[in-house]
Design a protein around this motif. Structure first.
Motif, PDB file in Angstrom:
ATOM      1  N   ILE A   7       6.854  -2.619  16.179  1.00  0.00           N
ATOM      2  CA  ILE A   7       5.823  -2.933  14.961  1.00  0.00           C
ATOM      3  C   ILE A   7       7.027  -3.813  14.344  1.00  0.00           C
ATOM      4  O   ILE A   7       6.873  -5.087  13.538  1.00  0.00           O
ATOM      5  CB  ILE A   7       4.995  -2.427  14.452  1.00  0.00           C
ATOM      6  N   VAL A  52       5.913  -1.543   7.770  1.00  0.00           N
ATOM      7  CA  VAL A  52       6.097  -1.403   8.303  1.00  0.00           C
ATOM      8  C   VAL A  52       6.438   0.091   7.956  1.00  0.00           C
ATOM      9  O   VAL A  52       6.063   1.043   7.936  1.00  0.00           O
ATOM     10  CB  VAL A  52       7.271  -1.427   9.577  1.00  0.00           C
ATOM     11  N   HIS A 236      -2.136  -3.527  11.306  1.00  0.00           N
ATOM     12  CA  HIS A 236      -1.192  -3.573  12.281  1.00  0.00           C
ATOM     13  C   HIS A 236       0.091  -3.344  11.916  1.00  0.00           C
ATOM     14  O   HIS A 236       0.737  -4.406  12.928  1.00  0.00           O
ATOM     15  CB  HIS A 236      -1.688  -4.711  13.745  1.00  0.00           C
ATOM     16  N   LEU A 237       0.196  -2.160  11.432  1.00  0.00           N
ATOM     17  CA  LEU A 237       1.805  -2.040  10.930  1.00  0.00           C
ATOM     18  C   LEU A 237       2.464  -0.841  11.506  1.00  0.00           C
ATOM     19  O   LEU A 237       3.395  -1.094  11.084  1.00  0.00           O
ATOM     20  CB  LEU A 237       1.807  -2.540   9.300  1.00  0.00           C
ATOM     21  N   ASP A 239       3.603   1.647  13.211  1.00  0.00           N
ATOM     22  CA  ASP A 239       5.068   1.714  14.362  1.00  0.00           C
ATOM     23  C   ASP A 239       5.082   3.267  15.248  1.00  0.00           C
ATOM     24  O   ASP A 239       5.923   3.760  14.567  1.00  0.00           O
ATOM     25  CB  ASP A 239       6.634   1.178  13.901  1.00  0.00           C
TER      26      ASP A 239
END
Length: 305
Positions: A7, A52, A236-237, A239
């Protein structure tokens, strides 16, 4: 040994990430805080994008807070009613924070906002904690007793509720507001907020120290867990590989930090924590004025933008 983060989209040294997790875990165990205020900046400093870093650290903080909350629950050092009211505000604040996070990211202003927020928040809180710890040490050396705390205007507000475990009769309004603020800051900045929440609950709400840390951990646990889910679904960040490595290092370091913290006096801990927070804030301020190595960045956009 290099490991690619899917990610974050960059390779990192596994031992460096584990060492960072252990170092922050040590600090967390020593001071009894989540450590997000330190972990998020460290990840940004090694090249991971702020978006992130914030999203991934939220899961790390939630995992760390879970073990701590279980320990305090077994010792009956958590006020369930107070935690529930804080969570009402925390849930609202987290949802607002993730929405703000998504909006700033779409406008391309997220990185600057996070950096400025860290500079303002950390330098202010760090300076205040350092000064308070310094005054406490001076009082002890001179043999002067600490000033007696009295009830303020907050304790005159309506909608009062009895919190039996903490032995308080207090309005729910300031409790909900504090929960909203902590949840918002956690979602936008990737901090658990314990280094803010604990002093506020002690000095503003007059929550007994016997229940304040455990109750704050419950709020941190659920707000960070909620933030992780929202960041994963909407942005969708998160990791997972990065978060897992941080957890492994953090759990290890926290054990040693807790032992070290028991050997240091409380006023010295506040002084050291204030210095640490202030140093991170100053480091962020320096980053803002240093000329970047790359003057331009490339960002992928959708076809409809």
């Amino acid at each position: 040994m290099q490991l690619y983060l899917p990610i974050a989209d960059l390779p990192v040294n596994v031992f460096l990430i584990l060492a960072m997790g252990a170092a922050v875990g040590f600090v967390s165990g020593m001071f009894g805080i989540g450590g997000g205020f330190l972990m998020t900046p460290l990840l940004i400093f090694i090249g991971i994008t702020p978006a992130v870093a914030v999203a991934s650290v939220a899961s790390h903080i939630a995992a760390s807070s879970f073990s701590g909350a279980i320990s305090y629950w077994r010792r009956r050092a958590i006020d369930p009613a107070l935690a529930l009211v804080l969570l009402i505000g925390g849930t609202i604040g987290t949802a607002l924070g993730v929405s703000t996070f998504t909006l700033l990211r779409s406008l391309g202003q997220l990185d600057l906002t996070i950096a400025l927020s860290y500079v303002v928040l950390l330098t202010t809180v760090g300076a205040l904690m350092f000064w308070e710890g310094l005054l406490a040490m001076r009082r002890i050396r001179r043999g002067v007793p600490a000033p007696r705390r009295t009830h303020g205007w907050i304790h005159t507000l309506p909608l009062k509720m009895r919190f039996k475990r903490s032995k308080m009769y207090l309005s729910v309004i300031p409790v909900v507001v504090i929960g909203v603020v902590i949840g918002f800051l956690g979602a936008v900045m990737g901090i658990g907020g314990g280094f803010i929440l604990v002093p506020v609950m002690i000095y503003l709400l007059r929550v007994p120290t016997t229940t304040v840390i455990g109750t704050s951990m419950v709020l941190t646990l659920f707000t960070m867990l909620f933030a992780t889910v929202l960041h994963a679904v909407t942005n969708h960040l998160v990791d997972a590989v990065l978060a897992l490595m941080l957890m492994v290092g953090g759990v290890t370091g926290a054990q040693f930090g807790a032992r070290a913290g028991q050997k240091i006096r409380s006023e010295q801990l506040r002084l050291l924590l204030g210095l640490l927070i202030l140093a991170v804030g100053i480091r962020f301020a320096v980053e803002l004025v240093i000329r970047p190595t790359e003057l331009f960045t490339i960002r992928e956009i959708g076809v409809n933008e």
